[in-house]
Write a protein that holds these residues in place. Sequence first.
Motif, mmCIF file in Angstrom:
data_model
loop_
_atom_site.group_PDB
_atom_site.id
_atom_site.type_symbol
_atom_site.label_atom_id
_atom_site.label_comp_id
_atom_site.label_asym_id
_atom_site.label_seq_id
_atom_site.Cartn_x
_atom_site.Cartn_y
_atom_site.Cartn_z
ATOM 1 N N ALA A 1 -0.942 -7.759 2.654
ATOM 2 C CA ALA A 1 -1.822 -6.844 1.915
ATOM 3 C C ALA A 1 -1.053 -5.655 1.349
ATOM 4 O O ALA A 1 -1.365 -5.154 0.267
ATOM 5 C CB ALA A 1 -2.946 -6.365 2.823
ATOM 6 N N LEU A 2 -0.025 -5.219 2.063
ATOM 7 C CA LEU A 2 0.738 -4.040 1.641
ATOM 8 C C LEU A 2 2.030 -4.399 0.912
ATOM 9 O O LEU A 2 2.677 -3.516 0.324
ATOM 10 C CB LEU A 2 1.068 -3.170 2.859
ATOM 11 N N GLY A 3 2.424 -5.671 0.986
ATOM 12 C CA GLY A 3 3.678 -6.085 0.351
ATOM 13 C C GLY A 3 4.905 -5.546 1.044
ATOM 14 O O GLY A 3 5.913 -5.227 0.408
ATOM 15 N N ILE A 4 4.824 -5.450 2.386
ATOM 16 C CA ILE A 4 5.964 -4.970 3.164
ATOM 17 C C ILE A 4 6.286 -6.018 4.233
ATOM 18 O O ILE A 4 5.555 -6.992 4.418
ATOM 19 C CB ILE A 4 5.692 -3.601 3.816
ATOM 20 N N SER A 5 7.369 -5.804 4.959
ATOM 21 C CA SER A 5 7.799 -6.798 5.950
ATOM 22 C C SER A 5 6.951 -6.733 7.211
ATOM 23 O O SER A 5 6.356 -5.699 7.545
ATOM 24 C CB SER A 5 9.268 -6.559 6.315
ATOM 25 N N ILE A 6 6.932 -7.869 7.918
ATOM 26 C CA ILE A 6 6.211 -7.951 9.188
ATOM 27 C C ILE A 6 6.827 -6.984 10.208
ATOM 28 O O ILE A 6 6.125 -6.341 10.991
ATOM 29 C CB ILE A 6 6.250 -9.396 9.729
ATOM 30 N N GLY A 7 8.149 -6.853 10.161
ATOM 31 C CA GLY A 7 8.830 -5.934 11.077
ATOM 32 C C GLY A 7 8.389 -4.499 10.891
ATOM 33 O O GLY A 7 8.206 -3.756 11.863
ATOM 34 N N THR A 8 8.210 -4.093 9.633
ATOM 35 C CA THR A 8 7.756 -2.721 9.344
ATOM 36 C C THR A 8 6.354 -2.493 9.889
ATOM 37 O O THR A 8 6.072 -1.452 10.487
ATOM 38 C CB THR A 8 7.782 -2.456 7.829
ATOM 39 N N VAL A 9 5.479 -3.493 9.698
ATOM 40 C CA VAL A 9 4.108 -3.379 10.208
ATOM 41 C C VAL A 9 4.121 -3.284 11.737
ATOM 42 O O VAL A 9 3.424 -2.453 12.322
ATOM 43 C CB VAL A 9 3.259 -4.586 9.750
ATOM 44 N N ASP A 10 4.933 -4.120 12.364
ATOM 45 C CA ASP A 10 5.014 -4.120 13.824
ATOM 46 C C ASP A 10 5.485 -2.772 14.354
ATOM 47 O O ASP A 10 4.930 -2.241 15.319
ATOM 48 C CB ASP A 10 5.966 -5.224 14.281
ATOM 49 N N ARG A 11 6.493 -2.200 13.700
ATOM 50 C CA ARG A 11 7.000 -0.891 14.143
ATOM 51 C C ARG A 11 5.947 0.196 13.950
ATOM 52 O O ARG A 11 5.793 1.089 14.798
ATOM 53 C CB ARG A 11 8.275 -0.536 13.360
ATOM 54 N N ALA A 12 5.196 0.121 12.842
ATOM 55 C CA ALA A 12 4.171 1.138 12.570
ATOM 56 C C ALA A 12 3.029 1.054 13.583
ATOM 57 O O ALA A 12 2.546 2.083 14.074
ATOM 58 C CB ALA A 12 3.628 0.959 11.161
ATOM 59 N N LEU A 13 2.602 -0.157 13.898
ATOM 60 C CA LEU A 13 1.482 -0.336 14.820
ATOM 61 C C LEU A 13 1.826 0.067 16.243
ATOM 62 O O LEU A 13 0.951 0.510 16.997
ATOM 63 C CB LEU A 13 1.023 -1.797 14.808
#
Length: 357
Positions: free
Chosen positions: A16-28
Amino acid sequence: MNSNSKTAGIKDIAQALGISIGTVDRALHERTGVSPKTKARVLQIAEQLGYKPNLAAQALKLNRRIEIAAVLPKQISHFFDPLRAGIRAAAEATVGLHVKVTFYEYQRLGQGDVELLEARLKDKYDGIIFTPGNPRKLDPVIRRLTAHGTAMLCVASDAPGSDRIGLVSAHAYTSGALAAELLAHKLYRKTNVATITGELTTLDHAEKLRGFAATLAMIAPHLSLLPAVESHERPKEAYRQTLTLLHGDSKPQGLYISTANSIPVLQALEEEGMLGKIQVVTTDLFQELVPLIETGKILATLYQRPFTQGKVAFESLITHLLEDKKTSPMIRLAPHIIFRSNLPLFTDRLDDLPDSG
């Protein structure tokens, strides 16, 4: 909130955001390497999509072992045995978690619980599921266990004002209100009604009486409520006090037994030839009640769903622990009204203990 039945995952947020899964994981998971702006966008989309973290996977990843204790009365077995079964079933259903549940029993509600809970101070449990008999007596030990790092969850009755994290129980006030309404529909003339309870120091029993008295006063002013009879969960005392009630000057035509410890009361009614003549509403369901409901000797019983209480209590405690104590469950289940007409829907489950969720 996403209306799809499938729960959104980290991959959906990343797409949805067009970013990497790793970035989402770190943010969450609040790890470094993510700008505040990106983190805010991730959290916003996660909420919109209805993202829920896989708590079991997180615990497995951390190789975390969770120790739970269940400190519950031995009596009344036809309520607390299915409650324990609900805890066991929920524990067995956990996948990817290292959970150990240890059960401790004391004789009856309000007697022996303080000592058993105090003994748990040396064990360092992550959480304890317990039923408070007298909350005032338990408050100091609840405070000490909480300070010790143990999450204390009430089941079947509450200890408000203590350091407990929450509650799972049947809605006690509503149970009492339902009993009053049932008797009001059957008793048309001016007469007396009575309640037989366990101990009014137990909040569940006090709330049932409050709901019963308030509803009776509102919808059935022609029914006079006699002083509550406390059986203290002792069968012999319940039997003796029932005989005293039946032989008194103010004989009741309606009776609400707000504790599951109803057998000695029903025995006294039977021996006096009053079972079937007095309108009786009982609590919970077990084999001895079945023929009495079938023959109309008991008007109805209010089923507190003990198996579901145990199951939901365990699940709520685990969620609280895995979400770093962010949740404070306050869950009150609707009691089931069981009449002769719907009794067959419940009786085939009695041998297996679990009730319907």
